[in-house]
Design a protein around this motif. Structure first.
Motif, PDB file in Angstrom:
ATOM      1  N   GLU A  40       0.887  -1.221  -0.055  1.00  0.00           N
ATOM      2  CA  GLU A  40       0.088   0.047   0.186  1.00  0.00           C
ATOM      3  C   GLU A  40       1.008   1.156   0.093  1.00  0.00           C
ATOM      4  O   GLU A  40       1.589   1.537   0.936  1.00  0.00           O
ATOM      5  CB  GLU A  40      -0.927   0.181   1.150  1.00  0.00           C
ATOM      6  CG  GLU A  40      -1.931  -1.249   1.202  1.00  0.00           C
ATOM      7  CD  GLU A  40      -2.869  -1.023   2.381  1.00  0.00           C
ATOM      8  OE1 GLU A  40      -3.585  -0.026   2.470  1.00  0.00           O
ATOM      9  OE2 GLU A  40      -3.159  -2.440   2.891  1.00  0.00           O
ATOM     10  N   VAL A  41       0.600   2.115  -1.010  1.00  0.00           N
ATOM     11  CA  VAL A  41       1.418   3.104  -1.260  1.00  0.00           C
ATOM     12  C   VAL A  41       0.615   4.359  -1.619  1.00  0.00           C
ATOM     13  O   VAL A  41      -0.428   4.395  -2.203  1.00  0.00           O
ATOM     14  CB  VAL A  41       2.413   3.069  -2.338  1.00  0.00           C
ATOM     15  CG1 VAL A  41       3.445   4.278  -2.867  1.00  0.00           C
ATOM     16  CG2 VAL A  41       3.475   1.997  -2.547  1.00  0.00           C
ATOM     17  N   GLU A  42       1.086   5.621  -0.742  1.00  0.00           N
ATOM     18  CA  GLU A  42       0.126   6.764  -0.757  1.00  0.00           C
ATOM     19  C   GLU A  42       0.890   7.854  -1.377  1.00  0.00           C
ATOM     20  O   GLU A  42       2.168   7.929  -0.981  1.00  0.00           O
ATOM     21  CB  GLU A  42      -0.435   6.822   0.669  1.00  0.00           C
ATOM     22  CG  GLU A  42      -1.129   5.673   1.143  1.00  0.00           C
ATOM     23  CD  GLU A  42      -1.851   5.907   2.567  1.00  0.00           C
ATOM     24  OE1 GLU A  42      -1.437   7.082   3.006  1.00  0.00           O
ATOM     25  OE2 GLU A  42      -2.881   5.144   2.832  1.00  0.00           O
ATOM     26  N   VAL A  43       0.384   8.779  -1.700  1.00  0.00           N
ATOM     27  CA  VAL A  43       0.798   9.993  -2.215  1.00  0.00           C
ATOM     28  C   VAL A  43       0.026  11.224  -1.847  1.00  0.00           C
ATOM     29  O   VAL A  43      -0.983  11.126  -2.181  1.00  0.00           O
ATOM     30  CB  VAL A  43       1.090  10.054  -3.612  1.00  0.00           C
ATOM     31  CG1 VAL A  43       2.032  11.377  -4.298  1.00  0.00           C
ATOM     32  CG2 VAL A  43       1.989   8.811  -4.279  1.00  0.00           C
ATOM     33  N   ALA A  44       0.731  12.200  -1.281  1.00  0.00           N
ATOM     34  CA  ALA A  44       0.222  13.454  -0.934  1.00  0.00           C
ATOM     35  C   ALA A  44       0.086  14.466  -2.076  1.00  0.00           C
ATOM     36  O   ALA A  44       1.378  14.740  -2.502  1.00  0.00           O
ATOM     37  CB  ALA A  44       0.685  14.073   0.199  1.00  0.00           C
TER      38      ALA A  44
END
Length: 343
Positions: free
Chosen positions: A215-219
């Motif tokens: 699970e990878v997130e980007v702001a």
């Protein structure tokens, strides 16, 4: 002269408690040399209360017993205080779904975050999929289930899910956040239990093929020229990043930057900006991805237009890793809201 900023918190959604914690963090970090701040709480019953007490009591839920003034008309409160910008720290329904954004639009008050349309589409996981399919964004295979259809065609729906998706699958309320109501099914019994659970929170359910993924997130931050922060990775303490793993389990960890090669990090950042622009987002959003552990293929998971702002939340942490302090991030979000309202 200081601008008057209303911080909205609480709300009627299942994410009321998370909203309070996020708002407490914002209130502790907002630049009071620039802004006069008005904390306004919304109870689970929908009452608007102008809060005068300790920030700590917002966080622990005791604020409703403390110093507040009940108002009959939320929009009148915003007018009477001369509020110049609304910062809705309201996660989920009746806060993140275009409702508060619509109120601000009617009052011609700048509102931090995306507009009505973007907020509504991003809140609804099904319609996010519909829109992004047009832009050829890779997403997990899925089946849509409504409560009315499930009541009438339960066996046919289960067969459809098993035939199209197989197991394992994730079952998600279409309009919910913080992983509330989400379960993972490994067999028919768990599928039925998961559908029943999800239908407690929404009449429309998304069933997705489970991907063996990280699970990878980007702001993402900005209006017409958005920028993306350093991608972060979730290392959940449980099989997947559910509500407990997010907010109650100290074993869950955040890794910033994500454990990826430089070119892969850049690919995820560019994809996040593409999705943000496709959905006409403004101000801020956190774009969440699933990265297949076997193939490294990148799939969209979801888009959050009012991401968590707690001390452990990924959105401010990713910007801190990119060199943007929490206080400066809040200031920039307020300025972006004013800019968008003027254009």
């Amino acid at each position: 002269m200081k601008k008057k900023i209303a911080i909205l918190f609480g709300g009627k959604s299942t994410e009321h408690e998370v909203s309070r914690v996020s708002a407490a963090s914002v209130l502790r970090n907002i630049d009071i040399s620039k802004y006069d701040v008005y904390p306004i709480g919304i109870t689970k019953a929908g009452e608007w209360l102008e809060y005068k007490g300790s920030i700590d009591k917002i966080e622990n839920g005791e604020w409703e017993k403390d110093e507040f003034y009940k108002v009959q008309d939320g929009q009148k409160l915003l007018f009477d205080k001369g509020v110049e910008v609304v910062f809705p720290v309201l996660h989920g329904l009746c806060g993140e779904d275009g409702t508060v954004q619509g109120l601000c639009r009617l009052l011609d008050i700048p509102c931090v975050g995306p507009n009505v349309m973007s907020s509504a589409v991003c809140m609804d996981k099904v319609y996010t999929k519909y829109v992004l399919e047009h832009f050829e964004i890779k997403q997990a295979d899925y089946v849509i289930v409504t409560s009315a259809k499930y009541d009438k065609e339960k066996d046919a729906i289960i067969e459809q899910i098993e035939t199209k998706l197989g197991y394992d699958v994730f079952i998600k309320p279409s309009n919910s956040g913080s992983s509330v109501g989400i379960t993972k099914a490994h067999n028919r019994e768990e599928l039925i239990e998961g559908l029943i659970e999800a239908l407690k929170y929404d009449r429309k359910i998304l069933v997705e093929k489970a991907i063996n993924a990280r699970e990878v997130e980007v702001a993402v931050l900005g209006n017409d020229n958005p920028i993306a922060a350093v991608p972060g990775e979730i290392l959940p303490a449980k099989e997947f990043y559910d509500y407990e793993a997010k907010y109650e389990d100290a074993e869950s960890r955040l890794l910033i930057p994500a454990d990826m090669k430089d070119n892969e990090l850049e690919e995820v950042r560019e994809l996040a900006i593409k999705i943000y622009s496709a959905l006409d987002c403004a101000g801020m959003a956190r774009v969440d991805f699933l990265v297949d552990k076997d193939t490294n293929e990148i799939y969209l998971n979801e888009v959050n237009t009012i991401p968590g702002f707690t001390k452990i939340s990924m959105y401010p942490k990713m910007w801190e890793a990119a060199g943007k302090a929490y206080k400066d991030l809040i200031t920039e979000l307020i300025e972006l809201a004013i800019e968008r309202n003027n254009n």
